[in-house]
Design a protein around this motif. Structure first.
Motif: not given
Length: 222
Positions: A74-75, A82, A85, A89, A116, A213
């Motif tokens: 996710l980094k 993106s 992610r 969410r 993560e 999460a």
């Protein structure tokens, strides 16, 4: 590249009084016919396989015939990540609303989501032992490629957490979900789960991205 927000239809099943989230991100009945998800999944596949041989944090803990990447996906600064992610969410939000009902907006407005994720690449006959996750509220997976998967192989298995119900034969004890590209599944991190062995074939990989999460309660928003 411009990404259009196309939140797909989602289903939250309540199984054993346990919420289990499923979203077919690449399914034809999504608002854009799954086109964006298919594109992002393809790019994630390329990123995962390109990084596989260079990943110093990769390991095989808990898996057989498979490899897990380091937990920093996710980094990665890529449009496909993106997008990933955003899907995580959405899953966290849906689960929170199912569990907390009218209190969910209060939690979402006060505490940011932290997550993560890591890739798992299964090859011929690959599987994952029964396990749970720790230090998170929700866990889940999104499927990238589903080689070696059938009605009886390569499936995600979620286990009834009530031993007495299993002992008294009031439940089959396991919910088996067959992966398909773009399927995202999320569940409480304490729920026991495993992965059936994939079929022994010379072609095709089973690739997924697993995630944890929770809400960051260390500071919160003002």
């Amino acid at each position: 590249m411009t990404q259009t927000a196309t939140r797909p239809p989602t289903v939250v099943l309540t199984t054993w009084e346990t919420p289990i989230y499923q979203a077919g991100l690449a399914d034809p009945d999504t608002p854009d016919g799954g086109v964006l998800a298919q594109e992002m999944i393809g790019k994630l596949r390329e990123l995962i396989l390109d990084a596989e041989g260079r990943d110093s944090g990769a390991h095989t803990f808990g898996v057989i015939g498979a490899q897990k990447s380091s937990m920093d996906i996710l980094k990665w600064d890529r449009p496909a990540v993106s997008w990933l992610r955003a899907q995580i969410r959405d899953a966290v939000s849906a689960m929170t609303h199912d569990v907390l009902a009218e209190r969910a907006p209060e939690v979402e407005n006060k505490y940011p989501v932290i997550a993560e994720a890591w890739a798992v690449v299964y090859r011929s006959g690959g599987s994952h032992r029964l396990h749970t996750h720790h230090d998170s509220i929700y866990s889940g997976t999104i499927y990238i490629e589903c080689g070696g998967v059938s009605a009886t192989s390569g499936n995600l298995q979620l286990f009834d957490p009530r031993p007495a119900a299993i002992a008294r034969d009031v439940t089959p004890g396991v919910l088996s979900l067959q992966p398909r590209p773009g399927l995202l599944v999320a569940f409480p991190s304490w729920l026991p789960h495993s992965v059936q062995a994939t079929q022994h074939t010379d072609s095709g990989l089973r690739i997924c991205i697993a995630f944890n999460a929770s809400y960051d309660r260390t500071g919160g928003r003002p």
